[in-house]
Design a protein around this motif. Structure first.
Motif, PDB file in Angstrom:
ATOM      1  N   PHE A  82       1.311   4.239  -3.040  1.00 50.95           N
ATOM      2  CA  PHE A  82       1.147   5.508  -2.696  1.00 50.95           C
ATOM      3  C   PHE A  82       2.572   6.434  -3.259  1.00 50.95           C
ATOM      4  N   ALA A 112      -2.447  -1.210  -4.863  1.00 49.28           N
ATOM      5  CA  ALA A 112      -3.479  -0.453  -3.898  1.00 49.28           C
ATOM      6  C   ALA A 112      -4.408  -1.375  -3.548  1.00 49.28           C
ATOM      7  N   GLU A 135      -5.078   4.875  -2.416  1.00 48.35           N
ATOM      8  CA  GLU A 135      -3.830   5.213  -2.430  1.00 48.35           C
ATOM      9  C   GLU A 135      -3.379   5.905  -3.614  1.00 48.35           C
ATOM     10  N   THR A 136      -3.899   5.188  -4.544  1.00 47.27           N
ATOM     11  CA  THR A 136      -3.372   5.891  -6.120  1.00 47.27           C
ATOM     12  C   THR A 136      -3.597   7.374  -6.160  1.00 47.27           C
ATOM     13  N   TYR A 184      -4.630   9.493  -3.802  1.00 50.14           N
ATOM     14  CA  TYR A 184      -4.050  10.212  -2.830  1.00 50.14           C
ATOM     15  C   TYR A 184      -2.605  10.626  -3.099  1.00 50.14           C
ATOM     16  N   GLY A 185      -1.924   9.445  -3.401  1.00 50.91           N
ATOM     17  CA  GLY A 185      -0.574   9.634  -3.993  1.00 50.91           C
ATOM     18  C   GLY A 185      -0.370  10.639  -5.003  1.00 50.91           C
ATOM     19  N   ARG A 229       0.657  -1.218   0.130  1.00 45.65           N
ATOM     20  CA  ARG A 229      -0.258   0.019  -0.007  1.00 45.65           C
ATOM     21  C   ARG A 229       0.830   1.191  -0.081  1.00 45.65           C
TER      22      ARG A 229
END
Length: 269
Positions: free
Chosen positions: A43, A242, A246-247, A249-250, A39
């Protein structure tokens, strides 16, 4: 002809070397961590993608257009910068077609039931493929830093984040095939050194011809390469690992961090 000082060249090479050696960090994670945090990996990859996309479309492409415009008029500068950007996309697309960049060698369970010979072959093919893709990345980091450390430094950080899982992808099959930590680390190091090699080759070939037009071509191509890399490699790989958001957000965090760093650099210059 555009002249640059030895100090600028040395700084650009040092920043490029820093980005390239992040592959060794990835190799070290294979050897000293029992289980990677996928995870966090997702990110980090999306963060790097966001930073690359933002800096390519807002800074690098604009520098290409501005450089062309100094040798031509504004309309032609915009056209040439755009075509150089698309040329970068096409070049890395062709590279990816002839030397595909492996994306699926990070997970440890992928090695189960595979012979040592097959694993070693996988590691060597991965090393070759990633090294080939690292050459233009090194060129991008070098010339971005040569133009402006404020531009090159955050780009180098984004590429370094991207290089960590590549080091994992190289070191894992080599280590599992040989049982040798030193072989795995050396393999990840060799791949990372492809980035300063790409910078050196690009600089020594292009140095006698440096002009605003050449700069415009280089930055346009760099912008195209970085955007293609982010969309074709980083985001799909991040999505694969992910488990939630996470994707995205990153991606947003990477854009925000890069944008903030550029604002800060402009105020302190």
């Amino acid at each position: 002809m555009i002249s640059v000082s030895d100090g600028q060249v040395h700084t650009a090479f040092a920043v490029t070397l820093f980005a390239g050696l992040a592959t060794v960090v990835g190799g070290g994670l294979v050897l000293f961590l029992k289980k990677p945090n996928f995870r966090l990996l997702a990110f980090g990859l999306a963060f790097a993608a966001g930073a690359m996309i933002y800096v390519s479309l807002t800074e690098i492409l604009n520098k290409s257009i501005a450089s062309f415009s100094l040798d031509f008029d504004e309309k032609n500068g915009f056209a040439f910068g755009t075509f150089a950007f698309l040329l970068g996309v096409v070049l890395v697309l062709l590279l990816d077609r002839f030397v595909p960049n492996p994306h699926d060698t990070i997970e440890t369970h992928s090695a189960k039931g595979v012979s040592s010979t097959q694993l070693l072959r996988t590691g060597m093919l991965t090393l070759f493929a990633i090294s080939a893709h690292n050459l233009p990345e090194g060129l991008a980091t070098f010339f971005a830093t040569l133009e402006s450390p404020a531009l090159g430094a955050p780009l180098a950080v984004a590429i370094a984040i991207h290089n960590v899982p590549e080091g994992v992808a190289i070191a894992l099959p080599v280590y599992m095939a040989t049982g040798r930590k030193d072989y795995a680390l050396w393999a990840s190091l060799v791949s990372g050194l492809a980035e300063p090699l790409g910078a050196a080759l690009g600089y020594f070939i292009l140095a006698p011809y440096m002009s605003e037009t050449v700069y415009g071509l280089i930055f346009g191509v760099i912008g195209g390469v970085m955007v293609y890399l982010a969309l074709d490699e980083l985001l799909p790989t991040a999505k694969r690992y992910a488990k939630g958001h996470e994707t995205v957000y990153g991606l947003v965090s990477g854009m925000a961090a890069l944008a903030s760093s550029l604002v800060i650099f402009k105020f302190i210059q």
